[in-house]
Design a protein around this motif. Structure first.
Motif, PDB file in Angstrom:
ATOM      1  N   UNK A   9       0.841  -1.198   0.000  1.00  0.00           N
ATOM      2  CA  UNK A   9       0.000   0.000   0.000  1.00  0.00           C
ATOM      3  C   UNK A   9       0.874   1.244   0.000  1.00  0.00           C
ATOM      4  N   UNK A  10       0.507   2.201  -0.853  1.00  0.00           N
ATOM      5  CA  UNK A  10       1.208   3.482  -0.923  1.00  0.00           C
ATOM      6  C   UNK A  10       0.173   4.601  -0.838  1.00  0.00           C
ATOM      7  N   UNK A  11       0.590   5.794  -0.421  1.00  0.00           N
ATOM      8  CA  UNK A  11      -0.355   6.913  -0.333  1.00  0.00           C
ATOM      9  C   UNK A  11      -1.013   7.202  -1.679  1.00  0.00           C
ATOM     10  N   UNK A  12      -2.266   7.563  -1.646  1.00  0.00           N
ATOM     11  CA  UNK A  12      -3.054   7.690  -2.871  1.00  0.00           C
ATOM     12  C   UNK A  12      -2.827   9.002  -3.618  1.00  0.00           C
ATOM     13  N   UNK A  17       3.210  10.834  -2.374  1.00  0.00           N
ATOM     14  CA  UNK A  17       3.087   9.900  -3.499  1.00  0.00           C
ATOM     15  C   UNK A  17       4.078  10.272  -4.600  1.00  0.00           C
ATOM     16  N   UNK A  18       4.227  11.552  -4.894  1.00  0.00           N
ATOM     17  CA  UNK A  18       5.175  11.986  -5.925  1.00  0.00           C
ATOM     18  C   UNK A  18       6.593  11.567  -5.561  1.00  0.00           C
ATOM     19  N   UNK A  19       6.955  11.703  -4.302  1.00  0.00           N
ATOM     20  CA  UNK A  19       8.296  11.325  -3.856  1.00  0.00           C
ATOM     21  C   UNK A  19       8.485   9.812  -3.929  1.00  0.00           C
ATOM     22  N   UNK A  20       7.456   9.068  -3.598  1.00  0.00           N
ATOM     23  CA  UNK A  20       7.525   7.599  -3.673  1.00  0.00           C
ATOM     24  C   UNK A  20       7.677   7.159  -5.116  1.00  0.00           C
ATOM     25  N   UNK A  21       6.916   7.759  -6.021  1.00  0.00           N
ATOM     26  CA  UNK A  21       7.016   7.399  -7.439  1.00  0.00           C
ATOM     27  C   UNK A  21       8.423   7.654  -7.963  1.00  0.00           C
ATOM     28  N   UNK A  22       9.019   8.776  -7.563  1.00  0.00           N
ATOM     29  CA  UNK A  22      10.393   9.078  -7.983  1.00  0.00           C
ATOM     30  C   UNK A  22      11.364   8.071  -7.374  1.00  0.00           C
ATOM     31  N   UNK A  23      11.160   7.711  -6.129  1.00  0.00           N
ATOM     32  CA  UNK A  23      12.017   6.745  -5.424  1.00  0.00           C
ATOM     33  C   UNK A  23      12.000   5.396  -6.135  1.00  0.00           C
ATOM     34  N   UNK A  24      10.819   4.950  -6.538  1.00  0.00           N
ATOM     35  CA  UNK A  24      10.687   3.685  -7.267  1.00  0.00           C
ATOM     36  C   UNK A  24      11.332   3.793  -8.642  1.00  0.00           C
ATOM     37  N   UNK A  25      11.148   4.921  -9.304  1.00  0.00           N
ATOM     38  CA  UNK A  25      11.722   5.112 -10.634  1.00  0.00           C
ATOM     39  C   UNK A  25      13.249   5.070 -10.576  1.00  0.00           C
ATOM     40  N   UNK A  26      13.824   5.698  -9.561  1.00  0.00           N
ATOM     41  CA  UNK A  26      15.276   5.704  -9.409  1.00  0.00           C
ATOM     42  C   UNK A  26      15.826   4.304  -9.123  1.00  0.00           C
TER      43      UNK A  26
END
Length: 233
Positions: A9-12, A17-26
């Motif tokens: 589960x991740x924040x909606x 959420x933007x920071x998490x998406x960048x973290x996953x992308x990196x």
């Protein structure tokens, strides 16, 4: 035998959420929403065995403790504020470098003689003796705040549940002090509040947390270890 599925589960929405998406992308593990931004389900193409769901940060903490999800990314403050925190059924497996904030105790800036928690202890005693009631502390984090006061041997206080803008409580006469999350301190200053020198209750950040019972399933444990290892590179 079908492959075990981990639920993440991740924040909606929002900055987290933007920071998490960048973290996953990196980490070369793009977090995707194939059904569109309004969808509450997602995927990680490099980890098809992980089912991604989107929740509020607070819901993630609750769902971790209830066992409805295996992994959650949320604030450390929400993990430690949960009533079941002492049960140790939720484990932090990775701390990130984003979502940083401090849970602090804040008092009116015009309390010029109040600089640290020893001063808070004295002023609460004096207030109780003079007014025959305890000082009120407005907060959305009653468990962490109470533990903090106990650590400093302060007993003459009463917690008030904050449902709105906590920083406004002293100005409206709803409380004498507050405890709240802050990133820059600018909102506290705008509301004529200050933090005592040792008034930091918790330094929080976004964390990867698991329901520790996921480790009892060998398949899930292997998937979890592989997933978390992907962020160490």
């Amino acid at each position: 035998m079908s492959e075990a599925v981990l639920t993440l589960a991740v924040p909606s929405k929002g900055r987290l959420l933007e920071q998490i998406e960048l973290y996953f992308q990196q980490a070369n593990m793009p977090l995707l929403r194939p059904q569109g931004e309004r969808s509450y389900s997602g995927i990680i193409s490099t980890f098809p065995q992980i089912k991604v769901t989107f929740m509020t940060a607070k819901e993630i903490a609750h769902s971790l403790y209830s066992g409805h999800i295996d992994i959650g990314i949320t604030g450390l403050d929400l993990i430690q504020e949960h009533p079941l925190f002492k049960n140790k059924c939720v484990e932090i497996v990775l701390e990130t470098n984003f979502g940083n904030a401090e849970l602090v105790l804040a008092v009116p800036a015009n309390w010029i003689d109040v600089d640290d928690m020893d001063d808070i202890e004295q002023i609460t005693q004096q207030f109780h003796k003079k007014n025959h009631r305890r000082m009120r502390v407005a907060t959305k984090f009653p468990l962490l705040t109470e533990k903090f006061f106990q650590h400093h041997n302060i007993v003459h206080f009463r917690l008030i549940q904050s449902v709105g803008a906590t920083e406004a409580a002293p100005g409206f006469g709803q409380a004498e002090m507050i405890s709240d999350l802050t990133s820059t301190g600018s909102t506290l200053k705008a509301n004529n509040l200050k933090v005592p020198h040792n008034g930091i209750i918790l330094k929080s950040c976004a964390v990867f947390a698991i329901n520790r019972y996921v480790r009892d399933n060998p398949q899930k444990k292997a998937q979890l270890d592989s997933f978390i290892a992907g962020f160490s590179g």
